[in-house]
Design a protein around this motif. Sequence first.
Motif, PDB file in Angstrom:
ATOM      1  N   UNK A  12       0.778  -1.244   0.000  1.00 48.19           N
ATOM      2  CA  UNK A  12       0.000   0.000   0.000  1.00 48.19           C
ATOM      3  C   UNK A  12       0.808   1.292   0.000  1.00 48.19           C
ATOM      4  N   UNK A  13       2.052   1.253   0.424  1.00 44.46           N
ATOM      5  CA  UNK A  13       2.840   2.488   0.471  1.00 44.46           C
ATOM      6  C   UNK A  13       3.717   2.673  -0.766  1.00 44.46           C
ATOM      7  N   UNK A  14       3.753   1.684  -1.633  1.00 45.57           N
ATOM      8  CA  UNK A  14       4.624   1.741  -2.806  1.00 45.57           C
ATOM      9  C   UNK A  14       4.099   2.716  -3.855  1.00 45.57           C
ATOM     10  N   UNK A  42     -11.610  10.342  -6.901  1.00 46.42           N
ATOM     11  CA  UNK A  42     -12.206   9.907  -5.635  1.00 46.42           C
ATOM     12  C   UNK A  42     -11.265  10.160  -4.457  1.00 46.42           C
ATOM     13  N   UNK A  43     -10.051  10.631  -4.758  1.00 41.45           N
ATOM     14  CA  UNK A  43      -9.009  10.895  -3.767  1.00 41.45           C
ATOM     15  C   UNK A  43      -8.537   9.630  -3.054  1.00 41.45           C
ATOM     16  N   UNK A  44      -8.606   8.517  -3.773  1.00 44.12           N
ATOM     17  CA  UNK A  44      -8.056   7.258  -3.255  1.00 44.12           C
ATOM     18  C   UNK A  44      -6.600   7.114  -3.657  1.00 44.12           C
ATOM     19  N   UNK A  45      -6.214   7.833  -4.714  1.00 48.05           N
ATOM     20  CA  UNK A  45      -4.864   7.744  -5.266  1.00 48.05           C
ATOM     21  C   UNK A  45      -4.357   9.152  -5.549  1.00 48.05           C
ATOM     22  N   UNK A  46      -3.065   9.370  -5.271  1.00 46.18           N
ATOM     23  CA  UNK A  46      -2.402  10.597  -5.685  1.00 46.18           C
ATOM     24  C   UNK A  46      -1.421  10.244  -6.799  1.00 46.18           C
ATOM     25  N   UNK A  47      -1.040  11.251  -7.572  1.00 47.27           N
ATOM     26  CA  UNK A  47      -0.115  11.017  -8.677  1.00 47.27           C
ATOM     27  C   UNK A  47       0.867  12.165  -8.783  1.00 47.27           C
ATOM     28  N   UNK A  65       1.863   6.645  -9.023  1.00 47.53           N
ATOM     29  CA  UNK A  65       0.582   6.637  -8.328  1.00 47.53           C
ATOM     30  C   UNK A  65       0.765   5.965  -6.970  1.00 47.53           C
ATOM     31  N   UNK A  66       0.121   6.529  -5.953  1.00 46.48           N
ATOM     32  CA  UNK A  66       0.201   5.996  -4.601  1.00 46.48           C
ATOM     33  C   UNK A  66      -1.183   6.046  -3.966  1.00 46.48           C
ATOM     34  N   UNK A  67      -1.534   4.994  -3.239  1.00 47.03           N
ATOM     35  CA  UNK A  67      -2.795   5.019  -2.493  1.00 47.03           C
ATOM     36  C   UNK A  67      -2.716   6.035  -1.369  1.00 47.03           C
ATOM     37  N   UNK A  68      -3.776   6.764  -1.163  1.00 47.32           N
ATOM     38  CA  UNK A  68      -3.882   7.652  -0.004  1.00 47.32           C
ATOM     39  C   UNK A  68      -4.311   6.796   1.193  1.00 47.32           C
ATOM     40  N   UNK A  72      -6.457   3.377   0.904  1.00 45.37           N
ATOM     41  CA  UNK A  72      -6.117   2.064   1.464  1.00 45.37           C
ATOM     42  C   UNK A  72      -7.338   1.487   2.172  1.00 45.37           C
ATOM     43  N   UNK A  73      -7.961   2.296   3.014  1.00 45.29           N
ATOM     44  CA  UNK A  73      -9.145   1.838   3.753  1.00 45.29           C
ATOM     45  C   UNK A  73     -10.280   1.466   2.808  1.00 45.29           C
ATOM     46  N   UNK A  74     -10.552   2.339   1.856  1.00 43.88           N
ATOM     47  CA  UNK A  74     -11.647   2.093   0.921  1.00 43.88           C
ATOM     48  C   UNK A  74     -11.373   0.869   0.054  1.00 43.88           C
ATOM     49  N   UNK A  75     -10.141   0.708  -0.400  1.00 43.72           N
ATOM     50  CA  UNK A  75      -9.793  -0.442  -1.230  1.00 43.72           C
ATOM     51  C   UNK A  75      -9.972  -1.744  -0.448  1.00 43.72           C
TER      52      UNK A  75
END
Length: 99
Positions: A12-14, A42-47, A65-68, A72-75
């Motif tokens: 998740x942090x990669x 959706x603000x689940x990912x930043x780029x 791209x990185x999960x916010x 992470x919680x939503x995924x």
Amino acid sequence: MTKVLAAFLADPTAERYGLDLMNDTGLPSGTLYPILLRLQRAEWVTAHWEDIDPEVVGRPARRYYTLTPDGVSAARVELAALYQHLSKAEGATGKPRTA
């Protein structure tokens, strides 16, 4: 979208870039990038673009791209719901239900 979320949740942090995600998910670019755009909105990912000189490195800059934290919680919630749904569809025998 579930393949993309699962790929992100593997670490998740990669920071992941498009070709890396295409290789992990088996999705073509025409499918992957619209998913990434939806996840960003959706603000689940930043780029962000990597800060390199393409001529020095010998390749174009990558967009990472990185999960916010919310992503992470939503995924995790989305994938858990999918697995629960699939588990119910298989029934007690572990075999898919037939009509």
